[in-house]
Design a protein around this motif. Sequence first.
Motif, PDB file in Angstrom:
ATOM      1  N   ASP A 169       0.863  -1.184   0.000  1.00  0.00           N
ATOM      2  CA  ASP A 169       0.000   0.000   0.000  1.00  0.00           C
ATOM      3  C   ASP A 169       0.898   1.232   0.000  1.00  0.00           C
ATOM      4  OD1 ASP A 169      -1.988   1.846   0.163  1.00  0.00           O
ATOM      5  OD2 ASP A 169      -2.459   1.489   2.279  1.00  0.00           O
ATOM      6  N   GLY A 170       1.048   1.843  -1.152  1.00  0.00           N
ATOM      7  CA  GLY A 170       1.924   3.004  -1.250  1.00  0.00           C
ATOM      8  C   GLY A 170       3.372   2.592  -1.066  1.00  0.00           C
ATOM      9  N   ASN A 171       4.057   3.212  -0.109  1.00  0.00           N
ATOM     10  CA  ASN A 171       5.449   2.901   0.168  1.00  0.00           C
ATOM     11  C   ASN A 171       5.601   2.005   1.386  1.00  0.00           C
ATOM     12  OD1 ASN A 171       6.389   4.461  -1.965  1.00  0.00           O
ATOM     13  ND2 ASN A 171       6.366   6.332  -0.738  1.00  0.00           N
ATOM     14  N   LYS A 172       4.526   1.459   1.885  1.00  0.00           N
ATOM     15  CA  LYS A 172       4.571   0.600   3.059  1.00  0.00           C
ATOM     16  C   LYS A 172       5.042  -0.798   2.657  1.00  0.00           C
ATOM     17  CE  LYS A 172       1.657  -1.387   6.661  1.00  0.00           C
ATOM     18  NZ  LYS A 172       0.284  -1.506   7.177  1.00  0.00           N
ATOM     19  N   SER A 173       6.108  -1.245   3.326  1.00  0.00           N
ATOM     20  CA  SER A 173       6.662  -2.549   3.009  1.00  0.00           C
ATOM     21  C   SER A 173       5.906  -3.636   3.755  1.00  0.00           C
ATOM     22  CB  SER A 173       8.147  -2.574   3.370  1.00  0.00           C
ATOM     23  OG  SER A 173       8.697  -3.827   3.088  1.00  0.00           O
ATOM     24  N   VAL A 174       5.707  -4.769   3.106  1.00  0.00           N
ATOM     25  CA  VAL A 174       4.937  -5.863   3.708  1.00  0.00           C
ATOM     26  C   VAL A 174       5.719  -7.167   3.584  1.00  0.00           C
ATOM     27  CG1 VAL A 174       2.629  -4.877   3.481  1.00  0.00           C
ATOM     28  CG2 VAL A 174       3.692  -6.011   1.526  1.00  0.00           C
ATOM     29  N   HIS A 175       6.994  -7.134   3.900  1.00  0.00           N
ATOM     30  CA  HIS A 175       7.834  -8.324   3.794  1.00  0.00           C
ATOM     31  C   HIS A 175       7.295  -9.463   4.654  1.00  0.00           C
ATOM     32  CE1 HIS A 175      11.278  -7.032   1.337  1.00  0.00           C
ATOM     33  NE2 HIS A 175      11.046  -5.826   1.837  1.00  0.00           N
ATOM     34  N   SER A 176       7.015  -9.158   5.930  1.00  0.00           N
ATOM     35  CA  SER A 176       6.587 -10.212   6.852  1.00  0.00           C
ATOM     36  C   SER A 176       5.229 -10.772   6.474  1.00  0.00           C
ATOM     37  CB  SER A 176       6.542  -9.656   8.283  1.00  0.00           C
ATOM     38  OG  SER A 176       5.662  -8.539   8.352  1.00  0.00           O
ATOM     39  N   GLU A 177       4.312  -9.903   6.026  1.00  0.00           N
ATOM     40  CA  GLU A 177       2.976 -10.359   5.651  1.00  0.00           C
ATOM     41  C   GLU A 177       3.014 -11.243   4.407  1.00  0.00           C
ATOM     42  OE1 GLU A 177      -1.487  -8.496   4.785  1.00  0.00           O
ATOM     43  OE2 GLU A 177       0.206  -7.178   5.255  1.00  0.00           O
ATOM     44  N   SER A 178       3.812 -10.845   3.438  1.00  0.00           N
ATOM     45  CA  SER A 178       3.918 -11.658   2.217  1.00  0.00           C
ATOM     46  C   SER A 178       4.621 -12.986   2.503  1.00  0.00           C
ATOM     47  CB  SER A 178       4.672 -10.881   1.141  1.00  0.00           C
ATOM     48  OG  SER A 178       6.002 -10.627   1.537  1.00  0.00           O
ATOM     49  N   GLN A 179       5.604 -12.969   3.398  1.00  0.00           N
ATOM     50  CA  GLN A 179       6.284 -14.211   3.743  1.00  0.00           C
ATOM     51  C   GLN A 179       5.352 -15.166   4.469  1.00  0.00           C
ATOM     52  OE1 GLN A 179       9.568 -15.131   2.856  1.00  0.00           O
ATOM     53  NE2 GLN A 179       8.661 -17.071   3.489  1.00  0.00           N
ATOM     54  N   ALA A 180       4.489 -14.623   5.320  1.00  0.00           N
ATOM     55  CA  ALA A 180       3.509 -15.468   6.015  1.00  0.00           C
ATOM     56  C   ALA A 180       2.544 -16.101   5.019  1.00  0.00           C
ATOM     57  CB  ALA A 180       2.756 -14.625   7.038  1.00  0.00           C
ATOM     58  N   TRP A 181       2.148 -15.349   4.008  1.00  0.00           N
ATOM     59  CA  TRP A 181       1.250 -15.898   2.982  1.00  0.00           C
ATOM     60  C   TRP A 181       1.949 -17.017   2.221  1.00  0.00           C
ATOM     61  CZ3 TRP A 181       0.823 -17.072  -2.072  1.00  0.00           C
ATOM     62  CH2 TRP A 181      -0.458 -17.259  -2.588  1.00  0.00           C
ATOM     63  N   MET A 182       3.216 -16.805   1.878  1.00  0.00           N
ATOM     64  CA  MET A 182       3.965 -17.824   1.151  1.00  0.00           C
ATOM     65  C   MET A 182       4.105 -19.101   1.973  1.00  0.00           C
ATOM     66  SD  MET A 182       4.808 -16.788  -1.927  1.00  0.00           S
ATOM     67  CE  MET A 182       6.180 -17.856  -2.343  1.00  0.00           C
ATOM     68  N   ASP A 183       4.346 -18.972   3.263  1.00  0.00           N
ATOM     69  CA  ASP A 183       4.511 -20.154   4.120  1.00  0.00           C
ATOM     70  C   ASP A 183       3.227 -20.983   4.198  1.00  0.00           C
ATOM     71  OD1 ASP A 183       7.099 -19.404   4.590  1.00  0.00           O
ATOM     72  OD2 ASP A 183       6.657 -18.367   6.478  1.00  0.00           O
ATOM     73  N   LYS A 184       2.091 -20.312   4.167  1.00  0.00           N
ATOM     74  CA  LYS A 184       0.816 -21.005   4.352  1.00  0.00           C
ATOM     75  C   LYS A 184       0.134 -21.394   3.040  1.00  0.00           C
ATOM     76  CE  LYS A 184      -0.231 -18.671   8.746  1.00  0.00           C
ATOM     77  NZ  LYS A 184      -1.198 -17.771   9.448  1.00  0.00           N
ATOM     78  N   GLN A 185       0.261 -20.561   2.013  1.00  0.00           N
ATOM     79  CA  GLN A 185      -0.585 -20.719   0.832  1.00  0.00           C
ATOM     80  C   GLN A 185       0.162 -21.111  -0.445  1.00  0.00           C
ATOM     81  OE1 GLN A 185      -3.855 -20.597   0.888  1.00  0.00           O
ATOM     82  NE2 GLN A 185      -4.010 -19.969   3.025  1.00  0.00           N
ATOM     83  N   TYR A 186       1.473 -20.963  -0.492  1.00  0.00           N
ATOM     84  CA  TYR A 186       2.174 -21.179  -1.767  1.00  0.00           C
ATOM     85  C   TYR A 186       2.019 -22.611  -2.278  1.00  0.00           C
ATOM     86  CZ  TYR A 186       5.808 -21.517  -5.285  1.00  0.00           C
ATOM     87  OH  TYR A 186       6.490 -21.748  -6.452  1.00  0.00           O
ATOM     88  N   GLU A 187       2.265 -23.591  -1.416  1.00  0.00           N
ATOM     89  CA  GLU A 187       2.152 -24.983  -1.840  1.00  0.00           C
ATOM     90  C   GLU A 187       0.725 -25.333  -2.252  1.00  0.00           C
ATOM     91  OE1 GLU A 187       4.470 -27.059  -2.472  1.00  0.00           O
ATOM     92  OE2 GLU A 187       6.079 -25.724  -1.813  1.00  0.00           O
ATOM     93  N   VAL A 188      -0.247 -24.773  -1.539  1.00  0.00           N
ATOM     94  CA  VAL A 188      -1.652 -24.997  -1.898  1.00  0.00           C
ATOM     95  C   VAL A 188      -1.937 -24.409  -3.275  1.00  0.00           C
ATOM     96  CG1 VAL A 188      -4.041 -24.531  -1.246  1.00  0.00           C
ATOM     97  CG2 VAL A 188      -2.329 -24.995   0.526  1.00  0.00           C
ATOM     98  N   PHE A 189      -1.416 -23.210  -3.506  1.00  0.00           N
ATOM     99  CA  PHE A 189      -1.609 -22.536  -4.786  1.00  0.00           C
ATOM    100  C   PHE A 189      -1.017 -23.352  -5.930  1.00  0.00           C
ATOM    101  CE2 PHE A 189       0.035 -19.123  -7.746  1.00  0.00           C
ATOM    102  CZ  PHE A 189      -1.184 -18.884  -8.349  1.00  0.00           C
ATOM    103  N   VAL A 190       0.199 -23.861  -5.750  1.00  0.00           N
ATOM    104  CA  VAL A 190       0.863 -24.636  -6.796  1.00  0.00           C
ATOM    105  C   VAL A 190       0.119 -25.938  -7.073  1.00  0.00           C
ATOM    106  CG1 VAL A 190       2.958 -25.902  -7.391  1.00  0.00           C
ATOM    107  CG2 VAL A 190       3.125 -23.631  -6.369  1.00  0.00           C
ATOM    108  N   GLN A 191      -0.355 -26.603  -6.034  1.00  0.00           N
ATOM    109  CA  GLN A 191      -1.088 -27.858  -6.232  1.00  0.00           C
ATOM    110  C   GLN A 191      -2.396 -27.628  -6.973  1.00  0.00           C
ATOM    111  OE1 GLN A 191      -0.077 -30.951  -5.725  1.00  0.00           O
ATOM    112  NE2 GLN A 191       1.898 -30.124  -5.035  1.00  0.00           N
ATOM    113  N   LYS A 192      -3.072 -26.545  -6.676  1.00  0.00           N
ATOM    114  CA  LYS A 192      -4.314 -26.237  -7.394  1.00  0.00           C
ATOM    115  C   LYS A 192      -4.036 -25.861  -8.845  1.00  0.00           C
ATOM    116  CE  LYS A 192      -7.386 -24.987  -3.589  1.00  0.00           C
ATOM    117  NZ  LYS A 192      -8.370 -24.004  -3.080  1.00  0.00           N
ATOM    118  N   LEU A 193      -2.898 -25.222  -9.086  1.00  0.00           N
ATOM    119  CA  LEU A 193      -2.517 -24.930 -10.470  1.00  0.00           C
ATOM    120  C   LEU A 193      -2.329 -26.222 -11.258  1.00  0.00           C
ATOM    121  CD1 LEU A 193       0.081 -22.021 -10.092  1.00  0.00           C
ATOM    122  CD2 LEU A 193      -2.218 -21.862 -11.033  1.00  0.00           C
TER     123      LEU A 193
END
Length: 455
Positions: free
Chosen positions: A400-424
């Motif tokens: 959002d603008g210049n606000k960095s979201v490193h930790s939030e995006s990393q949390a999403w990757m830890d929880k959802q990335y494998e699920v996303f790839v399997q559904k793909l």
Amino acid sequence: MGFLLSQQPLLFLFFFSSQFMASNELIIEEWNGSSSTKLFKTATITASPSLSICRSGSRFNHLESNKYCFCLCKPQGFPGSVTPDYVSFQVWDSLQGLSTYIRIMLSTQALLSAIGVGEKSATVIGATFQWFLRDLTGMLGGVLFTLYQGSNLDSNAKMWRLVADLMNDLGMLMDLLSPLFPSAFVFVVCLGSLSRSFTGVASGATRAALTQHFALQNNAADISAKEGSQETMATMIGMALGMHLARITLGNALAIWFSFLSLTMFHMYANYKAVRCLALTSLNFERSSILLQHFMKTGQVLSPVQVSSMEHVLPIWTITWRPRNSKLLHTRVDLGLRVSSLGHQEMMDLLHSGGSHREKVKYLLVESKGIIGVIVHKDSSATDVLQSYIHALVMANLTDGNKSVHSESQAWMDKQYEVFVQKLKSSGWKTERLLAPSIIWTANWISKPSNRKID
């Protein structure tokens, strides 16, 4: 004795086969056809009480079937050996090719007239030199285009397929205009040849990528050969129609331009419909962006057909003026960022960011003014590159603008990335690699223990 022993297995096999045939009648049916939906029985073989062969149908059925398939230029095993979008693409592609060959007659007629064919004042050496300059310009243009865009053709096959045909239209337009500018004839025809050189490179490269997409049974060579036959048939029909059109419009400039422009408009429409029919299953920048945004909103993955109707087939600069361009996440990701191009503050943020995640992945992300830069490790694999790009898209979607979201995006990757790839994968997408231009800037990082004392 040795001879008798060596014959015992054969005698036993004969005895066993006789007993089996006596108790069970074996019937073998012969079928012909390259597809499961196009099969017909040609013979029935039975072995009781003696061997008999009963043929059904004409002995020429096999030849007639192959002749029928050859006339239609269908790949072997059609339709099961190709993707569902093969037929619609080939229909539109053949129509656009037909219009091209008709227009070639008009543009070639104008070009030969401008060179001086049929005029007593024209010299052979002059015409040869002009033709040589035309071809030389095209060759140099093709080499330069390959140098600067060769690695980008595979990842944007739809766009470059369309651009290639538009450049071909421009080249033929230059040939048709050449008689109107006799003082600048060489410049005009060289410009047209340069335009067509882009067409040859882009069309050939994207055709190879599309052939691999159509091939479902490792039959890319067969599909390519059959496509060549289809193009040959379209060429012959187009040449015949083109010669007839050139004859009836000879000397009538208005009829020539009306015919050329009308066929050009149809050619552009047919090309657009052809690329729109394609439902590619590979992941490139835009398709990854569309899939991720939809998944983050709904938790579901779109099919290749659904994504095909949403992705753009025109160059990105043609849509930059649209307000919805801000939603194109892939325009806010820089894959393969050069580390030395970062500013001082960005460099410091990069060196102090990542924490333990730097040991798990082979990429680093840096955010600056809404643009997510991806620094790829020199030892990264194709799956690492795909993961790094998806992570950058997640960060771009959450920023959002210049606000960095490193930790939030990393949390999403830890929880959802494998699920996303399997559904793909379950939806038919190829997740082995990301179709992207070659990454020429990579990096290596080493974590060292801090020398600072902890009180």
